[in-house]
Design an enzyme around this catalytic site. Sequence first.
Site, short mmCIF file in Angstrom:
data_model
loop_
_atom_site.label_atom_id
_atom_site.label_comp_id
_atom_site.label_asym_id
_atom_site.label_seq_id
_atom_site.Cartn_x
_atom_site.Cartn_y
_atom_site.Cartn_z
N SER A 166 46.53 50.39 34.54
CA SER A 166 45.34 50.55 35.21
C SER A 166 45.06 48.85 35.79
O SER A 166 44.53 48.98 37.02
CB SER A 166 44.48 51.73 35.07
OG SER A 166 44.66 52.97 34.43
N HIS A 183 39.91 47.91 34.75
CA HIS A 183 39.96 47.81 36.14
C HIS A 183 39.30 46.77 36.71
O HIS A 183 39.73 45.80 37.69
CB HIS A 183 39.52 49.08 36.98
CG HIS A 183 40.26 50.37 35.80
ND1 HIS A 183 40.30 52.04 36.49
CD2 HIS A 183 41.11 50.22 34.58
CE1 HIS A 183 40.64 52.42 35.98
NE2 HIS A 183 41.70 52.19 35.36
#
Length: 312
Positions: free
Chosen positions: A218, A263
Amino acid sequence: MTQPQFVPPQPPTPECYRHPGRVSYIRCQRCGRPICPECMTAAAVGYQCPECVAEGVRTTRQNQGPYGGARSKNPALSSIVLIAINAAVWLATTLTGGAASWLAWWLPLHPVGACVLSSDPSRYLPGAGAVACAARDGLTWVPGVADGAWWQLITSAFSHIDVLHIGLNMLALWFLGPQLERVVGRARFVALYLLSALAGSAAVLWLSSPDTMTLGASGAVFGLMGALLVLVIKVRGNVQSILIWLAVNVAFTFTGGISWQGHLGGLVGGAIIAAILAYAPRQNRSRVQLLGLIGFGVLIAVLIVVRVLQLA
C-alpha cells in the site's frame, strides 16, 4: 427623460487562430490559443495546436518521454513483474501456513523484534526481550529492523496475507503503473515504486508503535497516487478524479484499521519523487533527476538510521 443604460462591452467570441470565423471554445493545452476541431491534436492531457505539436516533436528526442528516459515499448511490463513478485510471495506464505507461516513474520516490517512461539509464530509474548526469549524452550526471537533485519524495509512492501489485501493493492498497481511508466519511463518508474515503498517504511518506523507489524504494497501504491497527482498538476490537467480516488482510499485507510503511517509516507514520498522528475530543468535533466533521486534516497536512509538508533 430616461437615462441611457450602460451596457458593458461583451468579450469577443473566441475563434480558431488559424481559421478566423470558426468559433471554438477549445484551447491548446500548451499555448492557450483557441483551436477548431480541424486544428486540434489529442495530447496526454487535453488538445494541442499544430505549432505546439511541431515544437514538441522538435524539442523532444526520438523515443524519449516528456520527462526524459526512453519510452517503454510495453509500459505494463514493470507492473506485471511487480505483481508477479507480490503474488509469488503471497502464494509461498499461504502454502506454508498463512498467518502462522514464518514468512509472515520474517518478511513484514517489525520496528523491534518479537518473541514468538516456535510452533506458532502468530502467537507471541509481548514485552519479552531477546535474552529472555532465548532462555525459555519453545520460543523463538524474530528480529526487527532495530535488531539488524534491514531487509524488512523492502520485503514488507511485497508481503501480504489476506487475499483481499493483495487483490486491492495489485488492482491499483495495474491501473496506475502502466500510466506512469508510459510518461516517466521504466527506470524512473521502478525507482518511484521502490523509493515510495522505503518512504512508507520510514514513516512506519517513526510514527507507528515499535511493537507493531506492517506489511503490504500500500505504501508504494500510495506513492504512485501521489506521483500521478503531481504530474497532472504539472500539465494543468483535471485533478478531480485523482483527488476523489485518493479521498476514497484515505477514508478506507482510517476506517479499515490499516497502517495510515505507511500510506502517508508513501504518498508524500511519491509526490516528492514525481516533483523531482517533472520539474527538473530541461538542460542536464537526467543528471538533475539522478542527483535528486539519490539525495531523496539518502534522506530516507538517514531518517531510518536515526530512528533505528533510538529504538536500539
